[in-house]
Design a protein around this motif. Structure first.
Motif, PDB file in Angstrom:
ATOM      1  N   GLN A 165      -4.062 -19.078 -12.009  1.00  0.00           N
ATOM      2  CA  GLN A 165      -4.365 -17.722 -12.479  1.00  0.00           C
ATOM      3  C   GLN A 165      -5.303 -17.766 -13.675  1.00  0.00           C
ATOM      4  OE1 GLN A 165      -0.477 -16.238 -13.448  1.00  0.00           O
ATOM      5  NE2 GLN A 165      -0.047 -15.480 -11.378  1.00  0.00           N
ATOM      6  N   LEU A 166      -5.043 -18.677 -14.608  1.00  0.00           N
ATOM      7  CA  LEU A 166      -5.880 -18.783 -15.797  1.00  0.00           C
ATOM      8  C   LEU A 166      -7.298 -19.237 -15.441  1.00  0.00           C
ATOM      9  CD1 LEU A 166      -3.353 -20.321 -18.339  1.00  0.00           C
ATOM     10  CD2 LEU A 166      -4.328 -18.015 -18.397  1.00  0.00           C
ATOM     11  N   GLU A 167      -7.401 -20.175 -14.502  1.00  0.00           N
ATOM     12  CA  GLU A 167      -8.729 -20.629 -14.064  1.00  0.00           C
ATOM     13  C   GLU A 167      -9.519 -19.458 -13.463  1.00  0.00           C
ATOM     14  OE1 GLU A 167     -10.234 -23.492 -14.597  1.00  0.00           O
ATOM     15  OE2 GLU A 167      -8.476 -24.433 -15.504  1.00  0.00           O
ATOM     16  N   GLN A 168      -8.837 -18.635 -12.666  1.00  0.00           N
ATOM     17  CA  GLN A 168      -9.494 -17.469 -12.077  1.00  0.00           C
ATOM     18  C   GLN A 168      -9.906 -16.480 -13.167  1.00  0.00           C
ATOM     19  OE1 GLN A 168     -10.511 -16.960  -8.772  1.00  0.00           O
ATOM     20  NE2 GLN A 168     -11.635 -15.395  -9.882  1.00  0.00           N
ATOM     21  N   GLN A 169      -9.039 -16.293 -14.150  1.00  0.00           N
ATOM     22  CA  GLN A 169      -9.375 -15.393 -15.255  1.00  0.00           C
ATOM     23  C   GLN A 169     -10.588 -15.901 -16.026  1.00  0.00           C
ATOM     24  OE1 GLN A 169      -5.553 -15.210 -17.263  1.00  0.00           O
ATOM     25  NE2 GLN A 169      -5.265 -13.095 -16.605  1.00  0.00           N
ATOM     26  N   LEU A 170     -10.662 -17.227 -16.214  1.00  0.00           N
ATOM     27  CA  LEU A 170     -11.830 -17.797 -16.896  1.00  0.00           C
ATOM     28  C   LEU A 170     -13.110 -17.528 -16.100  1.00  0.00           C
ATOM     29  CD1 LEU A 170     -10.652 -21.281 -18.257  1.00  0.00           C
ATOM     30  CD2 LEU A 170     -11.592 -19.376 -19.577  1.00  0.00           C
ATOM     31  N   LEU A 171     -13.046 -17.702 -14.789  1.00  0.00           N
ATOM     32  CA  LEU A 171     -14.210 -17.412 -13.949  1.00  0.00           C
ATOM     33  C   LEU A 171     -14.581 -15.936 -14.044  1.00  0.00           C
ATOM     34  CD1 LEU A 171     -13.367 -19.504 -10.740  1.00  0.00           C
ATOM     35  CD2 LEU A 171     -15.122 -20.009 -12.460  1.00  0.00           C
ATOM     36  N   ASP A 172     -13.569 -15.064 -14.010  1.00  0.00           N
ATOM     37  CA  ASP A 172     -13.822 -13.625 -14.113  1.00  0.00           C
ATOM     38  C   ASP A 172     -14.467 -13.278 -15.450  1.00  0.00           C
ATOM     39  OD1 ASP A 172     -12.628 -13.380 -11.614  1.00  0.00           O
ATOM     40  OD2 ASP A 172     -10.737 -12.575 -12.393  1.00  0.00           O
ATOM     41  N   ILE A 173     -13.995 -13.911 -16.522  1.00  0.00           N
ATOM     42  CA  ILE A 173     -14.551 -13.655 -17.852  1.00  0.00           C
ATOM     43  C   ILE A 173     -16.002 -14.129 -17.919  1.00  0.00           C
ATOM     44  CG2 ILE A 173     -14.433 -14.384 -20.286  1.00  0.00           C
ATOM     45  CD1 ILE A 173     -11.322 -14.308 -19.933  1.00  0.00           C
ATOM     46  N   GLU A 174     -16.275 -15.305 -17.383  1.00  0.00           N
ATOM     47  CA  GLU A 174     -17.656 -15.809 -17.377  1.00  0.00           C
ATOM     48  C   GLU A 174     -18.579 -14.860 -16.599  1.00  0.00           C
ATOM     49  OE1 GLU A 174     -19.151 -18.251 -19.077  1.00  0.00           O
ATOM     50  OE2 GLU A 174     -17.214 -18.564 -20.050  1.00  0.00           O
ATOM     51  N   GLN A 175     -18.108 -14.368 -15.466  1.00  0.00           N
ATOM     52  CA  GLN A 175     -18.895 -13.426 -14.666  1.00  0.00           C
ATOM     53  C   GLN A 175     -19.138 -12.135 -15.458  1.00  0.00           C
ATOM     54  OE1 GLN A 175     -20.417 -13.972 -11.723  1.00  0.00           O
ATOM     55  NE2 GLN A 175     -21.338 -11.961 -12.010  1.00  0.00           N
ATOM     56  N   MET A 176     -18.113 -11.663 -16.129  1.00  0.00           N
ATOM     57  CA  MET A 176     -18.236 -10.438 -16.921  1.00  0.00           C
ATOM     58  C   MET A 176     -19.230 -10.634 -18.060  1.00  0.00           C
ATOM     59  SD  MET A 176     -15.038  -8.139 -18.288  1.00  0.00           S
ATOM     60  CE  MET A 176     -14.012  -8.595 -16.911  1.00  0.00           C
TER      61      MET A 176
END
Length: 133
Positions: free
Chosen positions: A96-107
């Motif tokens: 979940q945290l890895e996905q959140q990191l990817l989402d944050i980078e995209q944002m």
């Protein structure tokens, strides 16, 4: 015969949490202190349970997940079920945290793009105003 016991204020002070938080966990059925009149008497097991809850919360587990892990506690069985469940939850949380990191980078990329467009539009507007003068 008597093992160490704790008052609610002892636990709150020792674990750096509020007495209100301890009462909340009690209301949720995670703690079951003895009662002497109005006074709550907590056991060493209650203290361990509180530590597990706090540790679980720090790594992002829900209260339901903490409850599940606590219910699996079985000192006579070597805690194999509890440890395996904990490992699975840690792995899930890490994903979940890895996905959140990817989402944050995209944002962040999208914010960079939006910022760049705003700056360009502002520069164009200022140039147009200067030309018009």
């Amino acid at each position: 015969m008597s093992s160490q016991t704790y008052s609610i204020s002892d636990l709150a002070r020792e674990l750096d949490i509020t007495t209100r938080a301890i009462r909340f966990y009690e209301e949720q059925g995670l703690l079951s202190p003895e009662r002497r009149g109005q006074e709550r008497i907590y056991s060493p097991r209650d203290k361990v349970t509180l530590k597990l809850i706090l540790r679980g919360k720090r790594i992002g587990f829900s209260l339901a997940e903490c409850r599940e892990l606590i219910e699996l506690y079985d000192p006579s069985g070597g805690n194999t079920k509890q440890l395996n469940s904990m490992l699975a939850k840690i792995s899930e949380r890490r994903e979940q945290l890895e996905q959140q990191l990817l989402d944050i980078e995209q944002m962040k990329l999208e914010l960079d793009t939006a910022e760049e467009r705003c700056v360009q539009a502002l520069e164009q507007t200022l140039k147009s105003q200067q030309i018009a003068q």
